[in-house]
Motif scaffolding. Structure first.
Motif, PDB file in Angstrom:
ATOM      1  N   GLU B 282       0.831  -1.218   0.000  1.00  0.00           N
ATOM      2  CA  GLU B 282       0.000   0.000   0.000  1.00  0.00           C
ATOM      3  C   GLU B 282       0.862   1.262   0.000  1.00  0.00           C
ATOM      4  OE1 GLU B 282      -2.772  -0.788   3.165  1.00  0.00           O
ATOM      5  OE2 GLU B 282      -3.985  -2.051   1.830  1.00  0.00           O
ATOM      6  N   LYS B 283       1.934   1.202   0.742  1.00  0.00           N
ATOM      7  CA  LYS B 283       2.868   2.339   0.794  1.00  0.00           C
ATOM      8  C   LYS B 283       3.532   2.533  -0.582  1.00  0.00           C
ATOM      9  CE  LYS B 283       6.832   3.565   3.601  1.00  0.00           C
ATOM     10  NZ  LYS B 283       7.861   2.923   4.440  1.00  0.00           N
ATOM     11  N   LYS B 286       1.135   4.008  -3.212  1.00  0.00           N
ATOM     12  CA  LYS B 286       0.940   5.461  -3.031  1.00  0.00           C
ATOM     13  C   LYS B 286       2.112   6.254  -3.588  1.00  0.00           C
ATOM     14  CE  LYS B 286      -2.080   5.758   0.958  1.00  0.00           C
ATOM     15  NZ  LYS B 286      -1.843   4.917   2.137  1.00  0.00           N
TER      16      LYS B 286
END
Lengths: 318, 318
Positions: B282-283, B286
């Motif tokens: 998820e990091k 982004k």
């Protein structure tokens, strides 16, 4: 500070088979036999690394410490350790030179292992690889790990990268045996590199790296059929094999007799085969030799399991 | 003799990421999402394979059954089975076209799985691969398995050979996640193949097959560091990446955010990253998107585990 822990260390350093068909410059395995014996002992008379005896080489190998791979490797190790004690090295060659079985690598691997042991093992075994590779570079121009890796570490070795050396041991089928047939002709590694083309077709490269991945997966999952399908070299073998009399027939004989795969050992002229067990290995060896006999080319044969240990200390004197 | 067992079969066929950095034409993995839905149903009105509906493609894909990969694959399957019943196919695209995520392969894989199921599974799943590959050939000129393999079989797929197809499933770290960022530009696979050079340097090829073997070993031994060191493409990426705006920055952002590795998905323009778990994914996602935002390029992101199942029957009507 490093200092002597023993007076003398004797090491057995095995021959090895580099490339393993598709894995040019990235794979190799160690043989149980043949191999060199290397003795490294304290030299009370002074500093520096000397070669004081070489046997079994018919006078071919240099006694000059700056040229013999055994001493070059030990010099590199001592430089790195900042050690300035003196040692004398004996090299007892017990394998054919210029045969494609990593003779110069075995001497380098054995010597560096012995020298490190003489100092009480300041470095881990794997950390010795770059020094053996430096000796290979002195002998043949490039720091290859596909013979020093197996000879020092044992087993099936994969060289992901030679630059910041990244050397892996792969698992492999337990009973795997190697056959090596050495026709008594000599090919210099330098010559066999020169005849390779600098450029290759992308399509062939894709085939080759398909086979490299297949062989790695086949070894690790102990899938002999996958290994067999993967042991195909579409780039190097077609060029180098023309230098080896009877090559195609010897390879075919090995496969017909049940070998998993066969190919050129290193840069040749030795030809290797891998087999599922010793019984098949003996049959394969006979058939390979018979082909060379048939064209009047004398040869030596070696049969062994894959050598799991690599170079090995066999005697220590305090 | 094959005959209909069901009236209608609906299949989910996942997108996939081919090449996986170093493994040009030999590796690919399946994504959990996105993917297509394919419906294949009996056509009581006659023989032959027809496409009767395509959605989600903005009118781009052919309704001509000899041109759509879904129907071409089913035609090839039926020819091989000697089956002459009629089926109608619906293709619901739920992934971007021309994105490098194997859109045409997913439709082919899903359709051939659905058609085989419709007949009560006369062939094993793996035996369906050549028909899906035949459709890929019709769509882009060569029978590649690096998208149809993952899309049909799931998991991490290694293509040892495309000729007599030799397709392996590799084991991989359990929690492995994939991030895909799709910048909204289109690159045609044909163009991205044309810019590749036919000849490559032997030294670079050796580096590449060192990385291929390293990545295979890294996946199988679940060694994330080895995977990271191996996910380097010295041959294709330097050429193709210039077609993707912001590529270097997006890749760097992925690695900085903790990705194991990142590269071009298939022939692009999508960029993928592999991560050790969902949180890192998820990091990474982004940060990758932020880079594209920074140069004003809109993008879609997908995060998923590796899809272990591949194409999957989700509904059957008797």
């Amino acid at each position: 500070m490093s200092e002597f822990k023993y007076k003398e260390v004797r090491v057995f350093a095995p021959a090895s088979v580099a490339n393993v068909s598709c894995g040019f410059d990235v794979m190799g395995f160690a043989l149980g036999t043949p191999g060199d014996e290397i003795i490294v002992r304290q030299n009370p008379e002074g500093e520096g690394v000397t070669i004081n005896k070489v046997t079994g080489d018919e006078g071919v190998l240099p006694l000059d410490a700056d040229k013999n791979t055994a001493s070059v490797a030990v010099q590199a190790l001592f430089r790195s350790l900042g050690f300035d004690g003196g040692v004398a090295i004996e090299v007892h060659k017990q394998m054919p030179l210029g045969s494609g079985l990593g003779s110069s690598a075995a001497s380098a691997a054995g010597a560096v292992l012995a020298a490190n042991h003489l100092l009480g093992n300041p470095l881990a075994r794997k950390a010795l690889l770059p020094f053996a590779a430096e000796a290979e570079k002195a002998a043949c121009g490039t720091a290859h790990y596909d013979n020093v890796g197996p000879s020092l570490l044992g087993g099936f070795v994969f060289i992901r990268s030679s630059e910041a050396p990244d050397i892996l041991n792969l698992s492999y089928p337990e009973n795997l045996h190697a056959v090596v047939v050495h026709p008594q002709i000599e090919i210099k590694t330098g010559d066999t590199r020169k005849i390779l083309r600098n450029d290759i077709q992308l399509g062939k490269a894709v085939k080759q790296w398909g086979n490299v991945g297949g062989l790695v997966a086949g070894l690790m999952t102990k899938d002999l059929d996958l290994m067999a399908r993967s042991m195909e070299d579409v780039i190097i073998e077609p060029i180098r094999s023309v230098l080896i009399p009877g090559y195609d027939a010897v390879k075919k004989a090995a496969l017909d007799a049940g070998a998993i795969g066969a190919g050129i050992a290193g840069s040749g002229p030795s030809i290797f085969a891998l087999t599922a067990d010793r019984q098949i290995a003996e049959k394969v060896s006979k058939r390979m030799k018979a082909e060379l006999d048939g064209i009047g080319l004398p040869s030596d044969e070696y049969i062994s399991e894959i050598n799991t240990k690599g170079s090995k200390v066999i005697d220590v004197k305090s």
